[in-house]
Design a protein around this motif. Structure first.
Motif, short mmCIF file in Angstrom:
data_model
loop_
_atom_site.label_atom_id
_atom_site.label_comp_id
_atom_site.label_asym_id
_atom_site.label_seq_id
_atom_site.Cartn_x
_atom_site.Cartn_y
_atom_site.Cartn_z
N PRO A 100 0.86 -1.46 -0.12
CA PRO A 100 0.19 -0.04 -0.08
C PRO A 100 0.76 1.42 0.03
N ARG A 101 0.33 2.33 -0.57
CA ARG A 101 1.08 3.52 -0.67
C ARG A 101 0.76 4.12 0.61
N LEU A 102 1.31 5.19 0.83
CA LEU A 102 1.35 6.04 2.09
C LEU A 102 0.15 6.83 2.35
N GLY A 103 -0.96 6.79 1.53
CA GLY A 103 -2.33 7.39 1.57
C GLY A 103 -2.44 8.85 1.30
N GLN A 104 -1.56 9.61 0.82
CA GLN A 104 -1.79 10.70 0.25
C GLN A 104 -2.59 10.79 -1.10
N ASP A 105 -3.33 11.93 -1.54
CA ASP A 105 -3.83 11.78 -2.85
C ASP A 105 -2.87 12.38 -3.66
N GLU A 106 -3.00 12.13 -5.00
CA GLU A 106 -1.97 12.21 -5.95
C GLU A 106 -1.50 13.74 -6.03
N ALA A 107 -2.33 14.80 -5.92
CA ALA A 107 -1.79 16.07 -5.74
C ALA A 107 -0.94 16.33 -4.87
N THR A 108 -1.25 15.74 -3.50
CA THR A 108 -0.33 16.00 -2.61
C THR A 108 1.09 15.26 -2.65
N MET A 109 1.00 14.04 -3.05
CA MET A 109 2.23 13.11 -3.37
C MET A 109 2.96 13.95 -4.37
#
Length: 202
Positions: A100-109
């Motif tokens: 799993p990725r760390l949970g942020q949305d793509e814009a924040t990432m």
């Protein structure tokens, strides 16, 4: 003897406070810039003392990259769980994809990634974390390759893991520079395919 219920409550409270401090710090980083935000700024915004900050984080870099260590453990668990009939590259790629990725949305990432690649201290810490990942993952790749225990001259596993992690890094950098124009996983696959073509049979 410590009360396990009380200890569990303390641990959950500590985890909640740590998460809140990290959230506030990330907002400041993205608003002001990583290097322009001081530990005192973070402590003041979070309503804690500077001393209390160091109870939760060793450095500012740990706020941004601290979860990478835990993610490395998750990748190792998923790698060990892959079917034995998968070759080393396939097992490693699937383990990376399934984590799993760390949970942020793509814009924040994307904002975080720009900050990461644009800040020397964060880049250095990121490389350090990936070296830790390499230590975690290499033994399972050695097993899949049938490398004899104690054979320090068979460098295939080390090379495969190092190349895969480098592919992740350069794909992340390309994704960031392109403002996320192509999916990150697509870029990772393109990089790994290019390397894998030169290592048949692995």
């Amino acid at each position: 003897m410590p009360d396990p219920i009380e200890h569990g409550l303390w641990a959950r409270t500590r985890q909640a406070v740590r998460a809140e401090v990290a959230r506030i710090a990330m907002e400041l980083f993205l608003e002001r810039g990583f290097e322009a935000t001081t530990i005192d700024d973070i402590a003041a915004a979070a309503g804690i003392s500077r001393r209390s900050f160091f109870r939760y984080f060793g450095t500012k870099e740990d706020i941004v990259l601290g979860d990478l260590a835990a993610q490395g453990e998750q990748i190792r668990e998923r790698l060990q769980a892959r079917p034995d009939d998968e070759d080393a590259w396939t097992a490693l790629l699937n383990a990376l994809r399934d984590t799993p990725r760390l949970g942020q949305d793509e814009a924040t990432m994307l904002k975080i990634s720009k900050m990461l690649y644009g800040t020397p201290s964060l880049r250095a810490r990121s490389i350090e974390k990936h070296l830790h990942w390499q230590t975690l993952l290499t033994s399972e790749i050695r097993r899949r390759l049938g490398t004899a225990p104690g054979d320090d001259h068979d460098l295939r596993a080390n090379a495969i893991v190092a190349c895969a992690l480098t592919c992740l890094d350069i794909a992340g950098q390309a994704w960031t520079q392109s403002e996320g124009a192509r999916p990150l996983e697509e870029l990772v696959m393109a990089a790994i395919t290019a390397v894998r073509q030169s290592t048949p049979g692995t």
